[in-house]
Design a protein around this motif. Structure first.
Motif, PDB file in Angstrom:
ATOM      1  N   TYR A 154      42.695  37.105  40.156  1.00 34.12           N
ATOM      2  CA  TYR A 154      43.862  36.513  39.497  1.00 34.12           C
ATOM      3  C   TYR A 154      43.452  35.390  38.501  1.00 34.12           C
ATOM      4  O   TYR A 154      44.322  34.735  37.934  1.00 34.12           O
ATOM      5  CB  TYR A 154      44.829  35.939  40.541  1.00 34.12           C
ATOM      6  N   ASP A 155      42.154  35.148  38.398  1.00 34.59           N
ATOM      7  CA  ASP A 155      41.629  34.121  37.484  1.00 34.59           C
ATOM      8  C   ASP A 155      42.234  32.748  37.789  1.00 34.59           C
ATOM      9  O   ASP A 155      42.724  32.024  36.919  1.00 34.59           O
ATOM     10  CB  ASP A 155      41.918  34.503  36.028  1.00 34.59           C
ATOM     11  N   LEU A 156      42.118  32.391  39.067  1.00 27.88           N
ATOM     12  CA  LEU A 156      42.670  31.108  39.516  1.00 27.88           C
ATOM     13  C   LEU A 156      41.662  29.968  39.358  1.00 27.88           C
ATOM     14  O   LEU A 156      42.068  28.805  39.196  1.00 27.88           O
ATOM     15  CB  LEU A 156      43.105  31.224  40.993  1.00 27.88           C
ATOM     16  N   ASP A 160      37.522  36.734  41.841  1.00 21.24           N
ATOM     17  CA  ASP A 160      38.706  35.973  41.438  1.00 21.24           C
ATOM     18  C   ASP A 160      39.571  36.884  40.566  1.00 21.24           C
ATOM     19  O   ASP A 160      39.604  36.759  39.345  1.00 21.24           O
ATOM     20  CB  ASP A 160      38.280  34.704  40.698  1.00 21.24           C
ATOM     21  N   ASP A 169      45.560  38.072  50.084  1.00 22.25           N
ATOM     22  CA  ASP A 169      44.431  38.746  49.436  1.00 22.25           C
ATOM     23  C   ASP A 169      43.131  38.268  50.086  1.00 22.25           C
ATOM     24  O   ASP A 169      42.891  37.064  50.182  1.00 22.25           O
ATOM     25  CB  ASP A 169      44.431  38.398  47.938  1.00 22.25           C
ATOM     26  N   SER A 183      51.357  41.681  41.609  1.00 20.83           N
ATOM     27  CA  SER A 183      50.863  42.145  40.306  1.00 20.83           C
ATOM     28  C   SER A 183      50.136  41.017  39.572  1.00 20.83           C
ATOM     29  O   SER A 183      49.181  41.255  38.812  1.00 20.83           O
ATOM     30  CB  SER A 183      52.012  42.671  39.447  1.00 20.83           C
ATOM     31  N   ASP A 184      50.534  39.760  39.824  1.00 21.81           N
ATOM     32  CA  ASP A 184      49.838  38.601  39.271  1.00 21.81           C
ATOM     33  C   ASP A 184      50.208  37.385  40.108  1.00 21.81           C
ATOM     34  O   ASP A 184      51.324  37.274  40.605  1.00 21.81           O
ATOM     35  CB  ASP A 184      50.232  38.352  37.805  1.00 21.81           C
ATOM     36  N   VAL A 185      49.216  36.464  40.277  1.00 23.19           N
ATOM     37  CA  VAL A 185      49.438  35.251  41.056  1.00 23.19           C
ATOM     38  C   VAL A 185      48.950  34.077  40.208  1.00 23.19           C
ATOM     39  O   VAL A 185      47.847  34.113  39.642  1.00 23.19           O
ATOM     40  CB  VAL A 185      48.688  35.289  42.389  1.00 23.19           C
ATOM     41  N   ASP A 186      49.768  32.997  40.169  1.00 17.17           N
ATOM     42  CA  ASP A 186      49.397  31.791  39.452  1.00 17.17           C
ATOM     43  C   ASP A 186      49.451  30.601  40.401  1.00 17.17           C
ATOM     44  O   ASP A 186      50.068  30.661  41.457  1.00 17.17           O
ATOM     45  CB  ASP A 186      50.340  31.524  38.266  1.00 17.17           C
TER      46      ASP A 186
END
Length: 210
Positions: A197-199, A195, A158, A170-173
């Motif tokens: 994915y709100d990392l 941001d 990304d 679809s989502d990354v943690d």
């Protein structure tokens, strides 16, 4: 009185019989003797039986004999003939993890082989009547073509993050955190855009740093 004895003689002159009288005188009656009876003979007269035989013999008839024509003997000839035949090459596929997935690369090009066939051919009056294979030999072996297929998965990152590749999902943690993915990233990661994915939990611009 003298007696005259006469004799008749048949003379053949110029092919025509004639009669000639021969007269011989005698001295007296006493001395006269009875002359032998004259003999009449046809000189060189043809035999009646021979003439009859010739007349009865038919004339010879001339004829031409017909000889049947013999059948011609066929001419048989044997020859040795060679022919070549192509042998198609095989293709072998090898997975290569160093190549991106879906990539195909030919590392060994295939080469068609050659097979030589020897036949015994029979010709009858110049026409082929039989053909027999007597030998089959590979004079040039085919070369197998080798194709490498890539299996390496190239991860797309990304562009909103740098320092580490944040996958597009679809989502990354953050790896080792409480998030449930499905994708994860090992930090620290610098946020250079949004941001999404709100990392960055503390908002200092550095994500996954704990």
């Amino acid at each position: 009185m003298a007696l005259i004895s006469a004799g008749v003689l048949v003379v053949l002159c110029c092919g025509v019989p004639g009669i000639v009288a021969l007269v011989s005188p005698t001295s007296s009656d006493k001395d006269a003797t009875t002359p032998p009876a004259p003999t009449i003979q046809a000189a060189d007269a043809p035999s009646t039986a021979t003439e009859a035989g010739l007349a009865a013999t038919p004339a010879a008839t001339s004829s031409t004999a017909v000889t049947p024509t013999a059948a011609a003997t066929p001419v048989v000839e044997t020859r040795t003939v060679t022919e070549t035949q192509k042998i198609p090459y095989q293709t072998r596929t090898v997975n290569d993890s160093s190549l991106p997935k879906g990539t195909r690369k030919v590392t060994t090009r295939g080469v068609t082989g050659v097979k030589t066939l020897t036949y015994q051919v029979t010709l009858t009056d110049g026409v082929q009547t039989a053909k027999k294979l007597v030998r089959s030999q590979i004079t040039k072996a085919p070369v197998t073509q080798v194709v490498r297929v890539g299996t390496k998965v190239t991860q797309q990152c990304d562009p909103n993050y740098s320092g580490a590749c944040v996958p597009i999902a679809s989502d990354v943690d953050c790896a080792g955190g409480s998030g449930n993915g499905p994708a994860y990233v090992d930090g620290p990661v610098r946020v250079v855009g949004s941001d999404i994915y709100d990392l960055d939990q503390d908002g200092d611009g550095i994500a996954c740093d704990t």
